[in-house]
Design a protein around this motif. Structure first.
Motif, mmCIF file in Angstrom:
data_model
loop_
_atom_site.group_PDB
_atom_site.id
_atom_site.type_symbol
_atom_site.label_atom_id
_atom_site.label_comp_id
_atom_site.label_asym_id
_atom_site.label_seq_id
_atom_site.Cartn_x
_atom_site.Cartn_y
_atom_site.Cartn_z
ATOM 1 N N SER A 215 1.155 -1.680 -0.250
ATOM 2 C CA SER A 215 0.323 -0.340 0.155
ATOM 3 C C SER A 215 0.938 1.584 0.119
ATOM 4 O O SER A 215 0.438 2.318 -0.166
ATOM 5 C CB SER A 215 -0.991 0.508 0.717
ATOM 6 O OG SER A 215 -0.512 0.226 2.603
ATOM 7 N N GLU A 216 1.995 1.120 0.682
ATOM 8 C CA GLU A 216 2.911 1.710 0.176
ATOM 9 C C GLU A 216 3.556 2.279 -0.491
ATOM 10 O O GLU A 216 4.977 1.380 -0.657
ATOM 11 C CB GLU A 216 3.417 2.611 1.282
ATOM 12 C CG GLU A 216 4.899 3.654 2.102
ATOM 13 C CD GLU A 216 3.996 4.949 1.515
ATOM 14 O OE1 GLU A 216 4.570 5.763 0.701
ATOM 15 O OE2 GLU A 216 2.448 5.651 2.870
ATOM 16 N N ASP A 218 6.342 4.412 -1.149
ATOM 17 C CA ASP A 218 7.515 5.237 -0.558
ATOM 18 C C ASP A 218 9.032 4.608 -0.170
ATOM 19 O O ASP A 218 10.057 5.391 0.376
ATOM 20 C CB ASP A 218 7.385 6.842 0.368
ATOM 21 C CG ASP A 218 6.451 7.188 -0.779
ATOM 22 O OD1 ASP A 218 6.972 8.010 -2.383
ATOM 23 O OD2 ASP A 218 6.380 7.970 -0.352
ATOM 24 N N LEU A 255 2.666 0.232 9.330
ATOM 25 C CA LEU A 255 3.355 1.410 8.343
ATOM 26 C C LEU A 255 4.583 2.528 8.757
ATOM 27 O O LEU A 255 5.692 2.139 7.696
ATOM 28 C CB LEU A 255 2.757 2.230 7.719
ATOM 29 C CG LEU A 255 2.269 1.394 6.011
ATOM 30 C CD1 LEU A 255 0.642 2.510 5.695
ATOM 31 C CD2 LEU A 255 2.829 1.353 5.243
#
Length: 285
Positions: A215-216, A218, A255
């Motif tokens: 989902s991330e 970066d 996260l």
């Protein structure tokens, strides 16, 4: 449960235009703060209003785009909580003990249980989330009467749909048996969270890690972070307080942990690289 009704009732301070609810929840927060400072208890809402069957309750601020219209604004409990640490004279207090006490108090109501189960508020530990899910399940029948708006404009949800949207991470981590109903899966998730050992939490976290990473965009060291062996080793190094923070396997908490690991790997690589000479520079061992 004594006092429980088959219809959903919300405090009158959660109904009205946005500005009206903002003012009323501020006053209620100050009222609660004053009584709690006096005797350690909280007052009951002065008026409860019945939510007509099928009427829409706003469960997240992002969907509150018609603020001049009267509505049921459940998410504005957060505004009330923001004023618990204030006094009528404007003096600030440590907010966390009183917020924890307030949560414990209003989880014994249908509206309070739903707010805390669907709102991202620390702590999101396995123990606290078990308590929140168990509270919602106790009020399942009255909560089913309303429809809910949550994060997605124009999409009204049943209670099951709302809980799947707000607590899908908990279902995936703690009750992955997708053939069962949302209510049954929530019951299993709450039960497993309530009695979870550290090892149980690690297994739930590992089930969620791949979803968190995907989902991330970066994260810089995705391949290393996605390695289950690396994840287990990293979790094993966490102190009790840090581990409790992620023990519920909440995606947002995972996260935060992944970015912390990612940053530390970057610092380590930069340090290692800095010890080697750059092109054209002599090496000094």
């Amino acid at each position: 449960m004594p006092g429980q009704t088959s219809s959903l009732r919300l405090p009158s301070f959660l109904h009205g235009t946005f500005r009206s609810v903002q003012q009323k929840t501020r006053r209620e927060g100050l009222r609660c703060s004053e009584q709690h400072r006096k005797d350690g208890t909280f007052p009951e809402p002065q008026h409860l209003l019945e939510v007509p069957p099928g009427e829409v309750v706003l469960a997240h601020e992002v969907v509150d785009i018609q603020r001049e219209r009267p509505a049921w604004r459940l998410y504005m409990v957060s505004n009330l909580m923001g004023h618990l640490s204030e006094t009528s004279s404007g003096e600030g207090l440590n907010p966390f003990p009183m917020r924890n006490d307030y949560e414990t108090h209003v989880r014994e109501t249908a509206w309070g249980s739903l707010f805390f189960a669907t709102t991202y508020l620390h702590p999101m530990s396995a123990e606290r989330m078990a308590q929140r899910l168990q509270a919602v399940l106790r009020f399942w029948e009255p909560l089913q009467g309303a429809r809910y708006l949550f994060k997605k404009l124009g999409a009204t949800h049943t209670l099951e749909e709302l809980m799947a949207a707000a607590c899908g991470w908990a279902l995936d981590a703690w009750s992955p048996e997708k053939e069962a109903s949302v209510q049954v899966r929530l019951e299993k998730a709450a039960e497993r969270m309530a009695r979870a050992s550290r090892d149980d939490c690690i297994e739930a976290i590992l089930r969620q890690m791949s979803r968190a990473i995907s989902s991330e965009r970066d994260l810089k060291h995705r391949q290393v972070l996605a390695d289950p062996t690396f994840q287990r080793e990293g979790l094993a190094t966490l102190d009790p307080v840090s581990f409790e923070r992620v023990s519920g396997a909440c995606t947002a908490e995972l996260l935060a942990l992944l970015f912390d690991w990612d940053d530390k790997m970057g610092v380590h690589q930069a340090f290692t690289f800095s010890r080697w000479p750059q092109p054209g520079c002599p090496r000094h061992d």
